[in-house]
Write an enzyme that holds these catalytic residues in place. Structure first.
Site, PDB file in Angstrom:
ATOM      1  N   TYR A 144     -54.650-112.093  16.619  1.00 25.70           N
ATOM      2  CA  TYR A 144     -54.672-111.420  17.816  1.00 25.70           C
ATOM      3  C   TYR A 144     -53.173-110.920  18.005  1.00 25.70           C
ATOM      4  O   TYR A 144     -52.158-111.724  17.623  1.00 25.70           O
ATOM      5  CB  TYR A 144     -54.887-112.077  18.908  1.00 25.70           C
ATOM      6  CG  TYR A 144     -54.595-111.508  20.480  1.00 25.70           C
ATOM      7  CD1 TYR A 144     -55.536-110.340  20.957  1.00 25.70           C
ATOM      8  CD2 TYR A 144     -53.894-112.106  21.495  1.00 25.70           C
ATOM      9  CE1 TYR A 144     -55.500-109.917  21.978  1.00 25.70           C
ATOM     10  CE2 TYR A 144     -53.585-111.569  22.557  1.00 25.70           C
ATOM     11  CZ  TYR A 144     -54.517-110.450  22.847  1.00 25.70           C
ATOM     12  OH  TYR A 144     -54.211-109.926  24.159  1.00 25.70           O
ATOM     13  N   ASP A 239     -45.902-111.299  12.832  1.00 26.48           N
ATOM     14  CA  ASP A 239     -46.309-111.586  14.493  1.00 26.48           C
ATOM     15  C   ASP A 239     -46.080-112.984  14.811  1.00 26.48           C
ATOM     16  O   ASP A 239     -46.868-113.808  14.604  1.00 26.48           O
ATOM     17  CB  ASP A 239     -47.468-111.157  14.859  1.00 26.48           C
ATOM     18  CG  ASP A 239     -47.888-111.182  16.389  1.00 26.48           C
ATOM     19  OD1 ASP A 239     -46.783-111.469  17.140  1.00 26.48           O
ATOM     20  OD2 ASP A 239     -49.051-110.740  17.028  1.00 26.48           O
ATOM     21  N   LYS A 267     -43.582-115.122  24.187  1.00 28.83           N
ATOM     22  CA  LYS A 267     -43.829-116.580  24.522  1.00 28.83           C
ATOM     23  C   LYS A 267     -42.474-117.297  24.559  1.00 28.83           C
ATOM     24  O   LYS A 267     -41.864-117.136  25.650  1.00 28.83           O
ATOM     25  CB  LYS A 267     -44.808-117.086  23.843  1.00 28.83           C
ATOM     26  CG  LYS A 267     -46.001-116.404  23.875  1.00 28.83           C
ATOM     27  CD  LYS A 267     -47.224-116.898  23.324  1.00 28.83           C
ATOM     28  CE  LYS A 267     -48.658-116.298  23.606  1.00 28.83           C
ATOM     29  NZ  LYS A 267     -49.232-115.592  22.708  1.00 28.83           N
TER      30      LYS A 267
END
Ligand SMILES: *Cc1c(COP(=O)(O)O)cnc(C)c1O
Length: 427
Positions: A144, A239, A267
């Site tokens: 994702y 990522d 994050k």
């Protein structure tokens, strides 16, 4: 435990927001029931509106590696607040965060701050296309990268959970330039590059997957990606929105010693405030406007409060490194959960890197999305709710990784293992 207030508030939310939430993973769609409405966090704990205390393993889906309300981060945010929220002009705080990222992540020579992980990956693939003059992006099933149109194909976590491999609204035209391969499948990567190499702008992937549950890359898989991209003149994009500052201070790339061309972050890099970042080789990053021609902008990018939260979090992680402790706590939890499952005659496997891990209701090993998809999600739902009733808040999907924070104690971990043991034994 009562959840009455949570139920009332969620009921009211239904008519205000689609599905009652602002991000689908929060709606408990895959485990059923009503989400708990949170009031406050403190260290390793969350307190819901009914006054229940929960040991928190979601950690805001990753950012809160220091736990909630860490004193150094609170002080930095309060200091920044005193000067106002947002100026739309450069501030010194942006230099500070950028310098911390560049110092920490070996492959990053220049960085651009954005507002979310999605923005980071969207911008990174635009840059890869702009830099190479090619169209095709390679991604892996079950990985994702945020809700970027062209990457919302065979996406993990929320998308997988809701069984929406392709979202309505994502056009065929957008996704036709995305090539989907199987994680840890070196042969598949080599074949794809042999066939389409001259059209591939870049490969984006999770260097430790969190979004189909925790899945670990083979060293050979990483090396194959690096070799194939170099051979074909494509860019390799790590990522690290989830893994950056999580699995190690230098990210997953520091654990495996592979150097990507571009890295996306989010994050933890914002310490719980909205932020994202993408960075990499200076000659590539200098293609971004206004140094170069690849357009990318943001009214609130480099927001002073978010930068203060991010910088203070990274400084704390650098100067009082919790990673050894996180490894010990992670090991304690993983071993305890595996033991609890085994003694309850449940065929489970725990996969872990540092403080991120997943208990799969599946014999494992899980190496790719097809393996993960075989998991018993119904059992996971029972396990999830059993733990909630014992004051343990796990990610509400089989296809998410849980996180241990520096605020967790060995006693919290033991309490969690005991809870899991009694839940699994009741199956
Ligand atoms: C969370 C996540 C994103 C998206 O970040 P948002 O801030 O939710 O947009 C992208 N990539 C990975 C690997 C993630 O875990």
């Amino acid at each position: 435990m009562s959840y009455e207030k949570s139920q009332q508030i969620f009921q009211a939310a239904q008519s205000l927001m689609p599905g009652g939430v602002n991000s689908p993973a929060r709606a408990f769609g895959s485990v059923g029931g009503t989400p708990l409405i949170m009031q406050r966090g403190e260290g390793a704990y969350l307190y819901d509106v009914d006054g229940n205390r929960l040991i928190d393993y979601i950690q805001s889906w990753g950012p809160m590696i220091l736990g909630h309300k860490h004193p150094a981060v609170m002080a930095a945010v309060e200091n920044a607040l005193a000067n106002g929220f947002s100026f739309g002009a450069p501030t010194e705080g942006e230099n500070e965060l950028a310098a911390l990222i560049i110092e920490a992540v070996a492959s990053v020579e220049k960085v651009r701050l954005v507002n979310s992980g999605t923005e980071a990956t969207m911008s990174a693939i635009r840059l890869a296309r702009g830099f190479t003059g090619r169209d095709v992006i390679v991604k892996f099933a079950g990985n994702y990268h945020g809700h970027v149109d062209s990457l919302l194909v065979a996406a993990g976590s929320s998308a997988a959970t809701l069984a929406v491999p392709n979202s309505p609204g994502v056009t065929a035209g957008t996704s036709q330039d995305t090539l989907i391969l199987t994680y840890n499948d070196c042969q598949g990567v080599r074949e794809a590059f042999a066939q389409h190499g001259d059209r591939i702008a870049g490969v984006i992937f999770e260097p430790v997957v969190g979004n189909m549950g925790c899945v670990i890359p083979d060293a050979e898989f990483l090396q194959t990606l690096r070799d194939c991209t170099i051979e074909c003149g494509a860019l390799l994009i790590f990522d690290e929105v989830m893994t950056g500052f999580r699995v190690a201070y230098g990210g997953a790339q520091s654990l495996w010693g592979i150097t990507p061309d571009l890295t996306t972050l989010g994050k933890i890099v914002g310490g719980g405030l909205p932020i994202g970042a993408y960075g990499g080789r200076a000659d590539i990053m200098d293609h971004v406007l206004p140094a170069g021609q690849v357009f990318q902008a943001g009214t609130l990018s480099g927001n002073p409060i978010a930068c203060a939260a991010g910088s203070s979090t990274l400084r704390e992680l650098r100067d009082n490194s919790p990673y050894e402790r996180l490894e010990q706590l992670g090991d304690q939890l993983a071993a305890g959960l595996q033991q609890a499952a085994t003694s309850a005659n449940q065929t489970c496997c725990v996969q872990r890197v540092g403080s991120m891990m997943t208990l799969f209701f599946n014999p494992g090993p899980i190496r790719c999305w097809e393996d993960a998809a075989e998991s018993d999600t119904e059992k996971f739902g029972k396990y999830f709710w059993g733990l909630i009733h014992q004051g343990v808040y796990m990610p509400c999907s089989q296809y998410e990784a849980l996180f241990v924070s520096a605020a967790h104690t060995p006693e919290d971990i033991q309490t969690t293992i005991d809870a899991a043991q009694s839940v699994l034994a009741s199956f």
